[in-house]
Design an enzyme around this catalytic site. Structure first.
Site, PDB file in Angstrom:
ATOM      1  N   LYS A  29       0.107  -1.221 -15.363  1.00 44.21           N
ATOM      2  CA  LYS A  29      -0.361  -2.394 -16.095  1.00 44.21           C
ATOM      3  C   LYS A  29      -0.530  -2.082 -17.576  1.00 44.21           C
ATOM      4  O   LYS A  29      -0.058  -2.821 -18.445  1.00 44.21           O
ATOM      5  CB  LYS A  29      -1.685  -2.860 -15.485  1.00 44.21           C
ATOM      6  CG  LYS A  29      -2.029  -4.289 -15.788  1.00 44.21           C
ATOM      7  CD  LYS A  29      -3.337  -4.687 -15.117  1.00 44.21           C
ATOM      8  CE  LYS A  29      -3.200  -4.830 -13.611  1.00 44.21           C
ATOM      9  NZ  LYS A  29      -4.487  -4.801 -12.911  1.00 44.21           N
ATOM     10  N   ARG A  99      -9.848  -4.080 -15.932  1.00 38.44           N
ATOM     11  CA  ARG A  99      -8.782  -4.181 -14.939  1.00 38.44           C
ATOM     12  C   ARG A  99      -8.288  -2.813 -14.515  1.00 38.44           C
ATOM     13  O   ARG A  99      -8.084  -1.936 -15.346  1.00 38.44           O
ATOM     14  CB  ARG A  99      -7.597  -4.963 -15.524  1.00 38.44           C
ATOM     15  CG  ARG A  99      -7.997  -6.173 -16.330  1.00 38.44           C
ATOM     16  CD  ARG A  99      -6.818  -6.794 -17.050  1.00 38.44           C
ATOM     17  NE  ARG A  99      -5.808  -7.299 -16.150  1.00 38.44           N
ATOM     18  CZ  ARG A  99      -4.632  -7.743 -16.554  1.00 38.44           C
ATOM     19  NH1 ARG A  99      -4.306  -7.713 -17.854  1.00 38.44           N
ATOM     20  NH2 ARG A  99      -3.769  -8.200 -15.679  1.00 38.44           N
ATOM     21  N   GLY A 108      -3.656  -6.204  -4.814  1.00 39.95           N
ATOM     22  CA  GLY A 108      -4.946  -6.564  -4.248  1.00 39.95           C
ATOM     23  C   GLY A 108      -5.808  -5.396  -3.798  1.00 39.95           C
ATOM     24  O   GLY A 108      -6.861  -5.593  -3.227  1.00 39.95           O
ATOM     25  N   MET A 110      -7.014  -2.794  -5.699  1.00 46.19           N
ATOM     26  CA  MET A 110      -7.958  -2.243  -6.656  1.00 46.19           C
ATOM     27  C   MET A 110      -8.738  -3.398  -7.270  1.00 46.19           C
ATOM     28  O   MET A 110      -8.423  -4.549  -7.065  1.00 46.19           O
ATOM     29  CB  MET A 110      -7.195  -1.483  -7.718  1.00 46.19           C
ATOM     30  CG  MET A 110      -6.154  -0.550  -7.127  1.00 46.19           C
ATOM     31  SD  MET A 110      -6.801   1.037  -6.733  1.00 46.19           S
ATOM     32  CE  MET A 110      -7.214   1.549  -8.359  1.00 46.19           C
ATOM     33  N   ARG A 366       5.470  -6.650 -14.603  1.00 38.35           N
ATOM     34  CA  ARG A 366       5.891  -5.439 -13.907  1.00 38.35           C
ATOM     35  C   ARG A 366       7.157  -5.759 -13.120  1.00 38.35           C
ATOM     36  O   ARG A 366       7.453  -6.928 -12.866  1.00 38.35           O
ATOM     37  CB  ARG A 366       4.799  -4.952 -12.953  1.00 38.35           C
ATOM     38  CG  ARG A 366       4.543  -5.942 -11.842  1.00 38.35           C
ATOM     39  CD  ARG A 366       3.409  -5.547 -10.939  1.00 38.35           C
ATOM     40  NE  ARG A 366       2.991  -6.727 -10.194  1.00 38.35           N
ATOM     41  CZ  ARG A 366       1.798  -6.912  -9.670  1.00 38.35           C
ATOM     42  NH1 ARG A 366       0.870  -6.003  -9.815  1.00 38.35           N
ATOM     43  NH2 ARG A 366       1.517  -8.002  -9.006  1.00 38.35           N
ATOM     44  N   HIS A 484      -1.713 -12.593  -0.959  1.00 43.19           N
ATOM     45  CA  HIS A 484      -1.707 -11.200  -0.494  1.00 43.19           C
ATOM     46  C   HIS A 484      -0.703 -10.976   0.636  1.00 43.19           C
ATOM     47  O   HIS A 484       0.114 -10.055   0.593  1.00 43.19           O
ATOM     48  CB  HIS A 484      -3.116 -10.837  -0.025  1.00 43.19           C
ATOM     49  CG  HIS A 484      -3.210  -9.471   0.567  1.00 43.19           C
ATOM     50  ND1 HIS A 484      -3.244  -9.239   1.920  1.00 43.19           N
ATOM     51  CD2 HIS A 484      -3.218  -8.260  -0.014  1.00 43.19           C
ATOM     52  CE1 HIS A 484      -3.301  -7.950   2.137  1.00 43.19           C
ATOM     53  NE2 HIS A 484      -3.287  -7.320   0.976  1.00 43.19           N
ATOM     54  N   GLU A 778      21.422  25.789  14.252  1.00 46.30           N
ATOM     55  CA  GLU A 778      20.128  25.225  14.639  1.00 46.30           C
ATOM     56  C   GLU A 778      19.128  26.290  15.037  1.00 46.30           C
ATOM     57  O   GLU A 778      18.061  26.004  15.564  1.00 46.30           O
ATOM     58  CB  GLU A 778      20.306  24.194  15.766  1.00 46.30           C
ATOM     59  CG  GLU A 778      21.135  24.678  16.930  1.00 46.30           C
ATOM     60  CD  GLU A 778      21.464  23.567  17.934  1.00 46.30           C
ATOM     61  OE1 GLU A 778      20.757  22.555  17.956  1.00 46.30           O
ATOM     62  OE2 GLU A 778      22.435  23.749  18.692  1.00 46.30           O
ATOM     63  N   SER A 797      27.572  22.476  11.427  1.00 44.00           N
ATOM     64  CA  SER A 797      26.846  21.223  11.456  1.00 44.00           C
ATOM     65  C   SER A 797      25.398  21.552  11.772  1.00 44.00           C
ATOM     66  O   SER A 797      25.095  22.142  12.806  1.00 44.00           O
ATOM     67  CB  SER A 797      27.423  20.290  12.517  1.00 44.00           C
ATOM     68  OG  SER A 797      26.626  19.124  12.592  1.00 44.00           O
ATOM     69  N   ASN A 801      17.110  18.975  14.224  1.00 39.10           N
ATOM     70  CA  ASN A 801      16.017  18.791  15.185  1.00 39.10           C
ATOM     71  C   ASN A 801      15.592  20.137  15.749  1.00 39.10           C
ATOM     72  O   ASN A 801      14.428  20.500  15.716  1.00 39.10           O
ATOM     73  CB  ASN A 801      16.451  17.886  16.338  1.00 39.10           C
ATOM     74  CG  ASN A 801      16.850  16.504  15.865  1.00 39.10           C
ATOM     75  OD1 ASN A 801      16.543  16.128  14.742  1.00 39.10           O
ATOM     76  ND2 ASN A 801      17.534  15.773  16.712  1.00 39.10           N
ATOM     77  N   CYS A 864      23.769  16.808  11.747  1.00 44.83           N
ATOM     78  CA  CYS A 864      23.822  15.827  12.818  1.00 44.83           C
ATOM     79  C   CYS A 864      22.465  15.602  13.460  1.00 44.83           C
ATOM     80  O   CYS A 864      22.349  14.933  14.470  1.00 44.83           O
ATOM     81  CB  CYS A 864      24.863  16.205  13.857  1.00 44.83           C
ATOM     82  SG  CYS A 864      24.488  17.750  14.699  1.00 44.83           S
ATOM     83  N   TYR A 884      29.358  15.990   4.699  1.00 40.54           N
ATOM     84  CA  TYR A 884      28.995  14.724   5.333  1.00 40.54           C
ATOM     85  C   TYR A 884      27.606  14.786   5.941  1.00 40.54           C
ATOM     86  O   TYR A 884      27.049  15.869   6.139  1.00 40.54           O
ATOM     87  CB  TYR A 884      30.014  14.351   6.416  1.00 40.54           C
ATOM     88  CG  TYR A 884      29.971  15.241   7.638  1.00 40.54           C
ATOM     89  CD1 TYR A 884      29.098  14.974   8.689  1.00 40.54           C
ATOM     90  CD2 TYR A 884      30.787  16.365   7.743  1.00 40.54           C
ATOM     91  CE1 TYR A 884      29.036  15.800   9.800  1.00 40.54           C
ATOM     92  CE2 TYR A 884      30.736  17.196   8.852  1.00 40.54           C
ATOM     93  CZ  TYR A 884      29.857  16.909   9.871  1.00 40.54           C
ATOM     94  OH  TYR A 884      29.781  17.725  10.962  1.00 40.54           O
TER      95      TYR A 884
HETATM   96  P1  ADP Z   1      -4.347  -7.200 -10.142  1.00 40.65           P
HETATM   97  O1  ADP Z   1      -4.036  -5.785 -10.442  1.00 40.65           O
HETATM   98  O2  ADP Z   1      -4.992  -7.375  -8.820  1.00 40.65           O
HETATM   99  O3  ADP Z   1      -3.191  -8.091 -10.392  1.00 40.65           O
HETATM  100  P2  ADP Z   1      -5.429  -7.997 -12.679  1.00 40.65           P
HETATM  101  O4  ADP Z   1      -6.043  -6.925 -13.492  1.00 40.65           O
HETATM  102  O5  ADP Z   1      -4.070  -8.385 -13.060  1.00 40.65           O
HETATM  103  O6  ADP Z   1      -5.525  -7.613 -11.151  1.00 40.65           O
HETATM  104  O7  ADP Z   1      -6.382  -9.244 -12.767  1.00 40.65           O
HETATM  105  C1  ADP Z   1      -6.254 -10.326 -11.940  1.00 40.65           C
HETATM  106  C2  ADP Z   1      -6.189 -11.572 -12.728  1.00 40.65           C
HETATM  107  O8  ADP Z   1      -7.309 -11.710 -13.590  1.00 40.65           O
HETATM  108  C3  ADP Z   1      -5.007 -11.660 -13.649  1.00 40.65           C
HETATM  109  O9  ADP Z   1      -3.886 -12.107 -12.988  1.00 40.65           O
HETATM  110  C4  ADP Z   1      -5.461 -12.669 -14.677  1.00 40.65           C
HETATM  111  O10 ADP Z   1      -5.198 -13.970 -14.237  1.00 40.65           O
HETATM  112  C5  ADP Z   1      -6.943 -12.435 -14.732  1.00 40.65           C
HETATM  113  N1  ADP Z   1      -7.257 -11.664 -15.931  1.00 40.65           N
HETATM  114  C6  ADP Z   1      -7.270 -10.345 -16.098  1.00 40.65           C
HETATM  115  N2  ADP Z   1      -7.562 -10.025 -17.374  1.00 40.65           N
HETATM  116  C7  ADP Z   1      -7.716 -11.181 -18.030  1.00 40.65           C
HETATM  117  C8  ADP Z   1      -7.994 -11.523 -19.384  1.00 40.65           C
HETATM  118  N3  ADP Z   1      -8.167 -10.590 -20.311  1.00 40.65           N
HETATM  119  N4  ADP Z   1      -8.059 -12.808 -19.694  1.00 40.65           N
HETATM  120  C9  ADP Z   1      -7.881 -13.767 -18.759  1.00 40.65           C
HETATM  121  N5  ADP Z   1      -7.611 -13.522 -17.494  1.00 40.65           N
HETATM  122  C10 ADP Z   1      -7.525 -12.238 -17.111  1.00 40.65           C
HETATM  123 MG    MG Z   2      20.211  21.081  19.466  1.00 37.12          MG
HETATM  124 MG    MG Z   3      -2.403  -8.763 -11.869  1.00 38.61          MG
END
Ligand code: ADP
Ligand code: MG
Ligand code: MG
Length: 918
Positions: A29, A99, A108, A110, A366, A484, A778, A797, A801, A864, A884
């Site tokens: 990020k 973040r 989702g 962290m 990303r 998610h 082997e 060959s 395993n 193999c 191969y």
């Molecule tokens: P994740 O890694 O789970 O995607 P993010 O760090 O991207 O978590 O945060 C989740 C959401 O929070 C982002 O998609 C964004 O919508 C909101 N967010 C994060 N930072 C900001 C910010 N500086 N201003 C406004 N919204 C934010």
């Molecule tokens: Mg054998």
């Molecule tokens: Mg995000």
């Protein structure tokens, strides 16, 4: 730790200290935020605390170095300057988000905290500044919700009872408030409602967690930073890392960024989008947005999000407002940015944005997750668009993702005639059927018992990860394409339908209600994850990939790039034909003994048993003579199916007693046919018993003690080949001796082969019969004496395993007793029977290759074992210069791709080295 180490990297005023290349240090990020700033995109100012800090934190008893405080304060000052506001200031407060950001995305898993810096004092300043009290109170109640959950509960290692988590308890309060004032949605709550909710929240936090919510802005900031680091060792993050194979040492970075607000009213919004459709690969801008919303509202499935544009509308979403029509100017800008980003990164991206009062901000980008079919489609399209090269295209598809193209789909003809029970969003490809279960735990348990299950949830959350893994498919009633469940399923290429809104999925009563129909736990349903259709009962499945033109095109590119050949392990003409359809260029392992199992094996098995129970060479020869025509016809059919390609025949390998029947009736029949008594038969059978059969009388040892067995097999192979030659075909048999440990064993066997060859040539009046003789490697001793062995063998060959079994000293059949714990306790990183152990077994292989090729420069080398279809093992074989790899038919496409990637990666490494020299 050296005090000069830089722990904080800023991005502000159109300049960032980091770049996209610095993912390891800044996390995905942080690195991409820096990159977006550097290419001039509107990104709220902020700074990143490095992953090295996370490592430091855990190495030093969860403490920061003192200079970090100064560095953070300095960076914060820079952000304050740019934003014209001050963190914690009562008149003009700056708010930030804190973040997480690991190197590779963990959807989702962290924690992120928004609106940090708000309290009863700063909020007054913000109200004055914005003239929007509703928005300010809304932000504050969100802060309390997130902070109390992430920082005060999760990071403090508090494990609340089911349904007693603080986040949930606060959500209950929110719902109570909504009911009280008759609000349908969160956005219907007034400023005053929210203001009183804040007081209720604070009381609840104190009551449940025994501590007041911290009002001090700085305390909030450091609390949130600590919680992000803490979340790296959270249960679900650990579980996710284990499944995805992400090392624990990597650590997470922390991003602190000034807040922008999507919840300031109807001219504000937040959204998530992909530069191309991640489920199909189709080339159009694809996404979801919500007006007057903040942060995770889109992903969390709290409200059904709107489609971002008109092309993206579906049956379910056609009545909703797109951003394209609601805010055309902003949409246009966003569209331009996504184009620019795709051109910049040469890849499909996943982006997050927020619109504050009509102004667009980019919050994340990303490389987007995609399923197998979409990955292939995008690779081909981008190649055509000249966005990427052929070599890049090959790297764009994970070998294991190809599996998804080989996944079953519902038989179209049947599907057409079946009425749909309900519809949802198509979040994961292919078809699947199974019994409904309602919890992750049940999914795991049922699957363990060998049941096909479909995990049905209102919506999934990261705690469901193990159950989602175990299930054939996932079904949710809520959430959009970026929820998610959808993200995780897409990552795994698992069949998944989300947001099936007409279903009432109730985990308490374990029922799914759809109109008047009620489905119970254990009932069978079928999902079409490519269309989003749900059916009652089980529909038939078919394989579709072989005919998929994208798949064929992509595989052709792989074939152009790779230089290792791909063969298959097949024991029947049918398997051989299938493998050829998958692109196999020969058979690397034909197990002679397999004709004694399964279909039509009764007669040959009887004869084999007779041979085994024979006591004299004469008896044995008589039985072998009867067996001969069966072996010959099998061998001939397979060589015919592989016409023009080599077929490696392994002489009889397993210990003989494996074939002795236990059943008395069968024994009696055999005794009779041999003209001996039942007692005598039993005596002979007992004599074959071994204490350690895997290391006993098997493989080449059989051929040496009973040369007539080798002789019969070789004669069958050569005669079959001779007949095919006469039929104008091009057979190429390779005879392979198993379990060799000394060159003298080969000399003994090859003498038999030479003798039979001369006899067959004479019989069929052939001057020559193209073929090769080689051996399996082997046994460790064979590796160490490979120079001598290569004096006789024309090819090696690797039977990895057995080589793994002998090299580790782990009995393949008995690892169940300890391997799971070895993996749990990280004694071994992976099951070495699944992923080749390059460090140990790989060394044995390297020695064998080097010694073998010293003796015989053109020594043909292959593998193999099961590892021949495992991508990292294939890459290793390439690095050793193998000719191969051979694997099971369904893994052939995976091996073709893995071999192509190995070649590309090698080229890249070479290019890098060369560049360094210059
Ligand atoms: P994740 O890694 O789970 O995607 P993010 O760090 O991207 O978590 O945060 C989740 C959401 O929070 C982002 O998609 C964004 O919508 C909101 N967010 C994060 N930072 C900001 C910010 N500086 N201003 C406004 N919204 C934010
Ligand atoms: Mg054998
Ligand atoms: Mg995000």
């Amino acid at each position: 730790m050296a005090s000069k180490q830089k722990f904080v990297y800023t991005f502000s005023k159109g300049k960032a200290e980091g770049t996209a290349e610095m993912k390891n240090l800044l996390g995905g990020k942080g690195a991409n935020l820096a990159e977006m700033v550097n290419i001039g995109l509107p990104v709220p100012a902020g700074f990143t605390i490095t992953t090295e800090m996370c490592t430091y934190y855990y190495k030093n008893g969860r403490k920061y170095p003192h200079e970090l405080v100064k560095d953070v304060e300095k960076a914060l000052k820079l952000v304050e300057d740019e934003m014209g506001a001050k963190f914690g200031d009562k008149n003009n407060p700056l708010l930030v988000s804190v973040r997480s950001g690991a190197r590779s995305s963990m959807p989702g898993m962290m924690e992120t905290v928004l609106n940090v810096g708000l309290n009863d004092i700063t909020r007054e300043g913000l109200i004055k500044k914005t003239g929007n009290p509703r928005f300010v109170y809304d932000s504050q109640r969100r802060l309390i919700q997130m902070y109390s959950d992430v920082v005060m509960e999760k990071a403090a290692d508090i494990e609340p009872a089911e349904g007693k988590g603080i986040r949930h308890q606060l959500e209950v309060e929110l719902q109570k408030m909504k009911d009280k004032v008759g609000a349908k949605s969160d956005t219907d709550l007034s400023a005053d409602n929210l203001k009183s909710l804040i007081e209720i929240y604070k009381k609840k936090v104190k009551e449940v967690l025994g501590k007041p919510f911290p009002e001090d802005a700085m305390e909030q900031l450091w609390g949130a930073i600590g919680a992000v680091f803490q979340s790296w060792v959270g249960k679900r993050a650990i579980s996710y890392r284990r499944i995805e194979g992400i090392p624990d040492e990597w650590g997470t970075a922390v991003n602190v960024q000034s807040m922008v607000f999507g919840n300031m009213g109807d001219t504000s919004a937040t959204g998530v989008a992909f530069t191309r459709n991640p489920a199909t690969g189709d080339n159009y801008f694809y996404g979801e947005w919500l007006p007057n919303a903040q942060g995770e509202d889109v992903v969390a499935g709290i409200r059904t999000p709107n489609p971002i544009n008109e092309v993206g509308k579906t049956e379910h979403t056609k009545h909703l407002h797109s951003l394209e029509t609601a805010m055309p100017k902003v949409y246009k800008e966003l569209h331009k940015i996504q184009n620019l980003l795709e051109k910049h990164y040469h890849n499909m991206l996943d982006i997050e944005f927020t619109i504050q009062d009509g102004k667009l901000y980019m919050l994340q980008c990303r490389v987007g997750k995609r399923n197998g079919p979409a990955a292939v489609r995008m690779a081909l399209d981008m190649l055509k668009e000249k966005l990427i090269t052929k070599h890049e295209a090959v790297l764009r598809v994970e070998p294991n993702q190809l599996d998804e193209l080989l996944h079953p789909i519902i038989d179209l003809a049947v599907e057409k005639k079946t009425s749909v029970l309900a519809r949802g969003l198509p979040a994961g490809p292919g078809g699947a059927f199974g019994q409904i279960v309602f919890t992750s735990v049940d999914a795991v348990e049922w699957a363990k018992k060998g049941k096909n299950v479909i995990l049905a949830r209102e919506e999934t959350n990261p705690e469901d990860i193990e159950g989602m893994r175990a299930a054939q498919a996932i079904l949710t009633a809520r959430g959009g394409m970026t929820s998610h469940a959808a993200l995780v399923a897409r990552g795994w290429g698992k069949c998944c339908i989300v947001g099936a809104g007409t279903l009432k999925i109730d985990a308490h009563t374990k029922t799914i209600t759809c109109g008047s129909i009620v489905l119970k736990e254990g009932d069978i349903i079928t999902l079409n994850g490519s269309k989003g259709n749900i059916y009652q009962g089980e529909l038939p499945m078919i394989k579709a990939a072989e005919e998929n033109p994208d798949f064929q095109k992509f595989m052709k590119i792989c074939d152009e790039v790779r230089d290792m050949k791909i063969r298959t392990n097949a024991d029947t003409p049918e398997d051989a034909a299938k493998a050829r359809a998958f692109g196999a260029e020969g058979i690397g392992l034909f197990r002679t003994e397999h004709m004694f199992y399964g279909l039509n094996a009764e007669k040959p098995l009887f004869l084999l048993r007779k041979m085994i129970a024979s006591n004299t060479e004469a008896e044995r020869r008589a039985a072998l003579d009867q067996l001969f025509p069966f072996v010959k016809s099998d061998v001939k059919g397979t060589m015919a199916a592989m016409d023009g390609y080599p077929v490696t025949f392994r002489t009889l390998d397993p210990p003989l007693h494996e074939f002795v029947p236990h059943n008395l009736e069968e024994r009696a029949k055999l005794a009779k046919s041999l003209g001996i008594s039942a007692d005598e038969f039993n005596k002979r059978a007992d004599a074959l018993h071994e204490n350690n059969p895997m290391m006993g009388h098997r493989g080449v040892r059989l051929g040496i003690t009973y040369p007539e067995i080798t002789e019969m097999q070789v004669r069958a192979i050569f005669e079959a080949a001779a007949e095919l030659i006469i039929e104008k075909k091009k057979p190429f048999p390779e005879i392979m001796i198993p379990v060799t440990c000394a060159v003298t064993e080969l000399r003994h066997q090859y003498a038999i082969i030479d003798k039979v060859l001369a006899e067959v040539c004479k019989k069929f009046k052939l001057k020559e019969l193209p073929h090769m003789v080689g051996t399996m490697i082997e046994i460790p001793r064979a590796c160490l004496t490979a120079d001598k062995i290569a004096e006789e063998a024309q090819f090696f060959s690797f039977g990895t395993n057995d080589l793994t079994q002998m090299g580790f000293g782990f009995s393949r059949d008995d690892i169940g007793g300890f391997l799971p714990e070895y993996l749990d306790k990280k004694i071994l990183p992976v099951d070495p029977f699944n992923v080749l152990d390059q460090e140990g077994i790989g060394q044995l292989m390297q020695i064998a290759v080097e010694k073998g090729r010293k003796t015989r420069k053109d020594l043909k080398i292959g593998i193999c074992g099961e590892h021949g279809g495992e991508p990292s093992s294939v890459e290793f074989c390439h690095s050793l210069g193998f000719s191969y790899v051979s694997c099971s038919p369904f893994r052939v496409p995976i091996a073709r791709l893995a071999a192509a990637q190995a070649r590309v990666k090698e080229d890249m490494k070479k290019a890098k080295k060369k560049a360094k020299k210059k």
